[in-house]
Scaffold this motif. Structure first.
Motif, PDB file in Angstrom:
ATOM      1  N   UNK A  27      33.026 -15.017  35.292  1.00  0.00           N
ATOM      2  CA  UNK A  27      32.098 -16.067  35.713  1.00  0.00           C
ATOM      3  C   UNK A  27      32.312 -16.427  37.176  1.00  0.00           C
ATOM      4  N   UNK A  28      33.545 -16.376  37.645  1.00  0.00           N
ATOM      5  CA  UNK A  28      33.837 -16.668  39.042  1.00  0.00           C
ATOM      6  C   UNK A  28      33.370 -15.530  39.946  1.00  0.00           C
ATOM      7  N   UNK A  29      33.550 -14.304  39.505  1.00  0.00           N
ATOM      8  CA  UNK A  29      33.187 -13.137  40.320  1.00  0.00           C
ATOM      9  C   UNK A  29      31.680 -12.949  40.371  1.00  0.00           C
ATOM     10  N   UNK A  30      30.996 -13.196  39.262  1.00  0.00           N
ATOM     11  CA  UNK A  30      29.552 -12.987  39.184  1.00  0.00           C
ATOM     12  C   UNK A  30      28.843 -14.293  38.847  1.00  0.00           C
ATOM     13  N   UNK A  31      28.830 -15.254  39.752  1.00  0.00           N
ATOM     14  CA  UNK A  31      28.184 -16.530  39.425  1.00  0.00           C
ATOM     15  C   UNK A  31      26.686 -16.347  39.217  1.00  0.00           C
ATOM     16  N   UNK A  32      26.142 -17.137  38.312  1.00  0.00           N
ATOM     17  CA  UNK A  32      24.709 -17.086  38.055  1.00  0.00           C
ATOM     18  C   UNK A  32      24.263 -15.915  37.215  1.00  0.00           C
ATOM     19  N   UNK A  33      25.205 -15.142  36.693  1.00  0.00           N
ATOM     20  CA  UNK A  33      24.849 -14.025  35.829  1.00  0.00           C
ATOM     21  C   UNK A  33      25.339 -14.301  34.419  1.00  0.00           C
ATOM     22  N   UNK A  34      24.694 -13.680  33.469  1.00  0.00           N
ATOM     23  CA  UNK A  34      25.076 -13.840  32.065  1.00  0.00           C
ATOM     24  C   UNK A  34      26.192 -12.858  31.728  1.00  0.00           C
ATOM     25  N   UNK A  35      27.030 -13.270  30.804  1.00  0.00           N
ATOM     26  CA  UNK A  35      28.079 -12.395  30.287  1.00  0.00           C
ATOM     27  C   UNK A  35      27.733 -12.048  28.846  1.00  0.00           C
ATOM     28  N   UNK A  36      27.911 -10.794  28.485  1.00  0.00           N
ATOM     29  CA  UNK A  36      27.602 -10.339  27.131  1.00  0.00           C
ATOM     30  C   UNK A  36      28.872  -9.790  26.496  1.00  0.00           C
ATOM     31  N   UNK A  37      29.173 -10.290  25.304  1.00  0.00           N
ATOM     32  CA  UNK A  37      30.295  -9.813  24.511  1.00  0.00           C
ATOM     33  C   UNK A  37      29.709  -9.119  23.284  1.00  0.00           C
ATOM     34  N   UNK A  38      30.011  -7.860  23.103  1.00  0.00           N
ATOM     35  CA  UNK A  38      29.495  -7.115  21.958  1.00  0.00           C
ATOM     36  C   UNK A  38      30.659  -6.675  21.083  1.00  0.00           C
ATOM     37  N   UNK A  39      30.524  -6.908  19.775  1.00  0.00           N
ATOM     38  CA  UNK A  39      31.513  -6.415  18.825  1.00  0.00           C
ATOM     39  C   UNK A  39      30.810  -5.540  17.795  1.00  0.00           C
ATOM     40  N   UNK A  40      31.436  -4.429  17.479  1.00  0.00           N
ATOM     41  CA  UNK A  40      30.943  -3.487  16.477  1.00  0.00           C
ATOM     42  C   UNK A  40      31.955  -3.450  15.346  1.00  0.00           C
ATOM     43  N   UNK A  41      31.558  -3.911  14.168  1.00  0.00           N
ATOM     44  CA  UNK A  41      32.461  -3.995  13.014  1.00  0.00           C
ATOM     45  C   UNK A  41      33.760  -4.714  13.378  1.00  0.00           C
ATOM     46  N   UNK A  42      33.648  -5.763  14.180  1.00  0.00           N
ATOM     47  CA  UNK A  42      34.800  -6.563  14.559  1.00  0.00           C
ATOM     48  C   UNK A  42      35.588  -6.035  15.745  1.00  0.00           C
ATOM     49  N   UNK A  43      35.272  -4.840  16.242  1.00  0.00           N
ATOM     50  CA  UNK A  43      35.982  -4.273  17.386  1.00  0.00           C
ATOM     51  C   UNK A  43      35.173  -4.509  18.658  1.00  0.00           C
ATOM     52  N   UNK A  44      35.861  -4.741  19.755  1.00  0.00           N
ATOM     53  CA  UNK A  44      35.197  -4.986  21.025  1.00  0.00           C
ATOM     54  C   UNK A  44      34.559  -3.714  21.548  1.00  0.00           C
ATOM     55  N   UNK A  45      33.376  -3.878  22.098  1.00  0.00           N
ATOM     56  CA  UNK A  45      32.693  -2.772  22.751  1.00  0.00           C
ATOM     57  C   UNK A  45      32.914  -2.948  24.244  1.00  0.00           C
ATOM     58  N   UNK A  46      33.482  -1.943  24.892  1.00  0.00           N
ATOM     59  CA  UNK A  46      33.832  -2.064  26.304  1.00  0.00           C
ATOM     60  C   UNK A  46      32.658  -1.682  27.183  1.00  0.00           C
ATOM     61  N   UNK A  47      32.467  -2.271  28.345  1.00  0.00           N
ATOM     62  CA  UNK A  47      33.334  -3.278  28.962  1.00  0.00           C
ATOM     63  C   UNK A  47      33.180  -4.622  28.277  1.00  0.00           C
ATOM     64  N   UNK A  48      34.234  -5.373  28.244  1.00  0.00           N
ATOM     65  CA  UNK A  48      34.247  -6.649  27.520  1.00  0.00           C
ATOM     66  C   UNK A  48      34.755  -7.722  28.440  1.00  0.00           C
ATOM     67  N   UNK A  49      34.010  -8.652  28.916  1.00  0.00           N
ATOM     68  CA  UNK A  49      32.562  -8.794  28.759  1.00  0.00           C
ATOM     69  C   UNK A  49      31.820  -7.938  29.775  1.00  0.00           C
TER      70      UNK A  49
END
Length: 115
Positions: A27-49
Motif C-alpha cells: 500500500x505504501x509502494x503503490x498508493x491509490x491502487x487496489x491489492x488483490x489476494x487470491x487463494x486456491x483451495x486455501x493456498x496463496x496464489x503468487x504474487x501475494x498480494x
C-alpha cells in the motif's frame, strides 16, 4: 510430521504478520491502487498480494455479483485511511481442478471516489 498446537499457532501468527506487513508495504509502494489476494483451495496464489488498478476492480466485482458470493466491508486501513474490503468467493465449478477460489480486494476509498 505433525506440529504441536503451539507450533501451529506460532506459524499461523507469523504468517498473518507477514501478510499484514506485505500489504502495508504494498500500500505504501503503490498508493491509490487496489491489492488483490487470491487463494486456491486455501493456498496463496503468487504474487501475494498482487496490485491492479482500481478501475479494473469495479467491473470485475460487478460481473461477479451475478453468479458468485460478494461481500463488501468499509474499514479503517492500518494507517487510519478509509479502505473497502471486497470478498469474492467463486461458485463451485467456475475454475477447473480447484474446489474453492477466493479473491479479496483492498481498495482505497479515495481512489474509488476519484473514478
Amino acid at each position: 510430521m505433525t506440529m504441536s498446537p503451539n507450533a501451529e499457532a506460532y506459524y499461523a501468527a507469523h504468517t498473518q504478520h507477514l501478510r499484514e506487513r506485505g500489504a502495508a508495504n504494498a500500500a505504501r509502494i503503490w498508493p491509490g491502487q487496489a491489492l488483490q489476494y487470491t487463494t486456491l483451495d486455501g493456498a496463496q496464489f503468487l504474487p501475494f498480494p498482487s496490485r491492479l488498478s482500481v478501475a479494473s476492480v469495479r467491473p470485475a466485482v460487478r460481473s461477479a455479483r451475478k453468479k458468485h458470493t460478494v461481500h463488501e466491508y468499509d474499514i479503517a486501513a492500518r494507517d487510519g485511511s478509509p479502505l473497502r474490503i471486497v470478498y469474492l468467493r467463486y461458485a463451485p465449478g467456475t475454475w477447473s481442478n480447484v474446489d474453492e477460489v477466493v479473491d479479496v480486494y483492498e481498495v482505497p476509498v479515495e481512489a474509488l471516489t476519484a473514478l
